[in-house]
Design an enzyme around this catalytic site. Structure first.
Site, mmCIF file in Angstrom:
data_model
loop_
_atom_site.group_PDB
_atom_site.id
_atom_site.type_symbol
_atom_site.label_atom_id
_atom_site.label_comp_id
_atom_site.label_asym_id
_atom_site.label_seq_id
_atom_site.Cartn_x
_atom_site.Cartn_y
_atom_site.Cartn_z
ATOM 1 N N ARG A 121 0.817 -1.205 0.000
ATOM 2 C CA ARG A 121 0.000 0.000 0.000
ATOM 3 C C ARG A 121 0.853 1.257 0.000
ATOM 4 O O ARG A 121 0.564 2.217 -0.698
ATOM 5 C CB ARG A 121 -0.897 -0.017 1.243
ATOM 6 N N ARG A 125 7.068 0.062 2.233
ATOM 7 C CA ARG A 125 6.863 -1.049 3.160
ATOM 8 C C ARG A 125 5.680 -1.901 2.730
ATOM 9 O O ARG A 125 4.780 -1.420 2.050
ATOM 10 C CB ARG A 125 6.652 -0.525 4.587
ATOM 11 N N CYS A 138 -10.395 -12.336 18.130
ATOM 12 C CA CYS A 138 -10.865 -11.068 18.672
ATOM 13 C C CYS A 138 -12.206 -10.754 18.023
ATOM 14 O O CYS A 138 -12.325 -10.801 16.794
ATOM 15 C CB CYS A 138 -9.883 -9.951 18.348
ATOM 16 N N ASP A 302 -12.649 -0.115 12.468
ATOM 17 C CA ASP A 302 -12.891 -0.187 11.021
ATOM 18 C C ASP A 302 -14.348 -0.468 10.674
ATOM 19 O O ASP A 302 -15.134 -0.869 11.526
ATOM 20 C CB ASP A 302 -12.025 -1.295 10.407
HETATM 21 C C1 LIG Z 1 -0.667 -0.342 8.780
HETATM 22 C C2 LIG Z 1 -0.099 -0.802 7.532
HETATM 23 C C3 LIG Z 1 1.272 -0.679 7.261
HETATM 24 C C4 LIG Z 1 2.228 -0.056 8.240
HETATM 25 O O1 LIG Z 1 1.917 1.275 8.452
HETATM 26 P P1 LIG Z 1 2.804 2.169 9.418
HETATM 27 O O2 LIG Z 1 2.085 3.465 9.480
HETATM 28 O O3 LIG Z 1 4.145 2.240 8.783
HETATM 29 O O4 LIG Z 1 2.867 1.467 10.735
HETATM 30 C C5 LIG Z 1 1.743 -1.131 6.046
HETATM 31 N N1 LIG Z 1 0.917 -1.673 5.124
HETATM 32 C C6 LIG Z 1 -0.404 -1.793 5.342
HETATM 33 C C7 LIG Z 1 -1.262 -2.370 4.286
HETATM 34 C C8 LIG Z 1 -0.956 -1.364 6.557
HETATM 35 O O5 LIG Z 1 -2.275 -1.496 6.762
#
Ligand SMILES: *Cc1c(COP(=O)(O)O)cnc(C)c1O
Length: 435
Positions: A121, A125, A138, A302
């Site tokens: 996304r 990362r 949960c 969510d």
């Molecule tokens: C939450 C999330 C992350 C990590 O987000 P950070 O803000 O860096 O902690 C990465 N990819 C996806 C799809 C997420 O939902």
């Protein structure tokens, strides 16, 4: 008090020969997880009416139940109807209520998936769902659509395409293992996944999202710690929602991880009837810090199906942030985020502190309501940025310079990009211009 009276009673109800060594064995806990209402009644001592049981069964047919004996031992059975642990683990017939804004996959994780089990996304990362099982289900799970769908655990061959994708995308510097719960995997299997990811040169850090310290702290074994210590920096984000969950066993599990050099964060979900109270969140954040866990995110619940009864207005989250910022250590303050439906990612939300602005003054207010003026510099010579760092006076080692292109608002702010507006793809006004 690792093995208290409640735990003893539960253990005896499960197995007459249960002793402390079994109780603290995570596999024993998993084997004896409670997955149906009759067993829940028998082991907890809580009794439901026949009507209630029928409704509960209907709920379970849609969203299954699983509670570890350990997590069950945290329920105050005398007052279970208001118990935060009970509400997070035991179904409510309200889960069957859906409204038209609810979605199966509100975060579009399946759409933004370039390889099986992988969500890409953000620019640098990825989220890698390496396990599709959890030790406890949960009730507020955002991936409720997938819970209990554990017909198989995914083997390495199923993860290979995701690992290949990461290795072929040098912009990925942070890999977040999630699931399901990655700590449901065996030490050996987790070891081989970490080894492969850690071996990819451009991957700088690995994050693991796990609720084990909260729902099954005995999973944090010496063997697991030894695996986590072997590779590139590992960060573990866990999921405490209420101060009550910070039991002695949970504290010990967390201490083991931190002592091994693992940096720990916590993600809390704001849940009606569980923790929608500024004092509860503050107490939770203080307890986390005392145990060397840094509050990271506070999530607005969510829009997944079956979560209607857990949702609070966004205003509750802002009120909680108002009660934290300035009032307590900055370290105790998480970032409150709404994960944008449709896959836009996490959007931080805060009370307003910047209340007005002129050409040389900024007007701010603090947590006490004091209104203050910040005088901006009379002369400031901005460094023009054309992204040519080798021509710039500021000293950035070029090897450390980010190669990712400017996007979004950052692009509108940049010197080198000529874009002056961002427009939705189907804008009638723009379409008319093209005609
Ligand atoms: C939450 C999330 C992350 C990590 O987000 P950070 O803000 O860096 O902690 C990465 N990819 C996806 C799809 C997420 O939902």
């Amino acid at each position: 008090m690792i093995f208290n009276k409640k735990q003893q009673d539960i253990a005896k109800n499960i197995d007459n020969n249960a002793d402390i060594s079994k109780w603290k064995n995570w596999k024993w806990q998993l084997k004896h997880s409670i997955t149906d209402i009759d067993r829940f009644e028998k082991i907890s001592g809580i009794k439901f009416s026949a009507d209630r049981k029928e409704e509960l069964q209907e709920t379970l047919d849609k969203f299954p139940l699983s509670i570890t004996p350990y997590y069950m031992s945290l329920i105050n059975t005398d007052n279970y109807e208001y118990d935060p642990v009970f509400h997070q683990s035991f179904p409510s017939p309200s889960e069957l209520i859906t409204n038209k804004y609810d979605m199966k996959d509100p975060l579009a994780e399946d759409k933004d998936s370039p390889a099986p089990h992988l969500t890409h996304r953000y620019p640098d990362r990825v989220l890698f769902h390496v396990s599709n099982v959890c030790s406890m289900y949960c009730r507020h799970c955002t991936r409720k659509r997938k819970v209990g769908d554990n017909s198989h655990t995914c083997g390495m061959e199923e993860l290979e395409p995701g690992i290949k994708y990461i290795s072929e995308h040098p912009e990925i510097r942070d890999v977040l293992l999630s699931g399901g719960d990655p700590f449901m995997l065996s030490d050996e299997y987790l070891d081989s996944i970490l080894e492969k990811i850690s071996a990819i040169e451009h991957v700088e850090i690995i994050r693991i999202g796990s609720r084990m310290p909260v729902v099954l702290p005995y999973r944090i074994t010496d063997g697991l710690i030894n695996v986590l210590k072997k590779y590139k920096p590992v960060y573990v984000n866990t999921h405490f929602n209420h101060p009550r969950e910070m039991s002695k066993s949970a504290q010990e599990a967390v201490a083991k991880l931190v002592d091994a050099g693992i940096v720990m964060g916590n993600q809390t979900v704001l849940l009606a009837g569980v923790n929608d109270c500024p004092r509860i969140i503050k107490s939770l954040c203080h307890k986390l810090l005392k145990n060397r866990v840094r509050p990271y995110y506070l999530y607005q619940c969510d829009l997944s199906e079956g979560l209607t009864h857990f949702r609070t207005p966004v205003g509750k989250g802002i009120e909680i942030m108002e009660s934290l910022i300035g009032h307590t250590s900055g370290l105790a303050v998480p970032t409150y985020v709404i994960d944008a439906p449709g896959g836009g990612g996490k959007i931080p939300v805060m009370p307003q502190y910047l209340i007005s602005w002129s050409t040389n003054k900024v007007i701010l207010r603090n947590y006490e309501g004091v209104i203050t003026t910040y005088k901006e510099p009379d002369s400031y010579e901005p460094t023009f940025c054309n992204r040519k760092c080798d021509e710039c006076d500021l000293q950035l080692n070029l090897e450390e310079a980010s190669e990712t292109a400017n996007i979004g608002i950052q692009m509108l702010l940049s010197d080198e990009d000529k874009t002056i507006s961002l427009t939705p793809a189907d804008n009638a006004r723009y379409d008319r211009r093209d005609e």
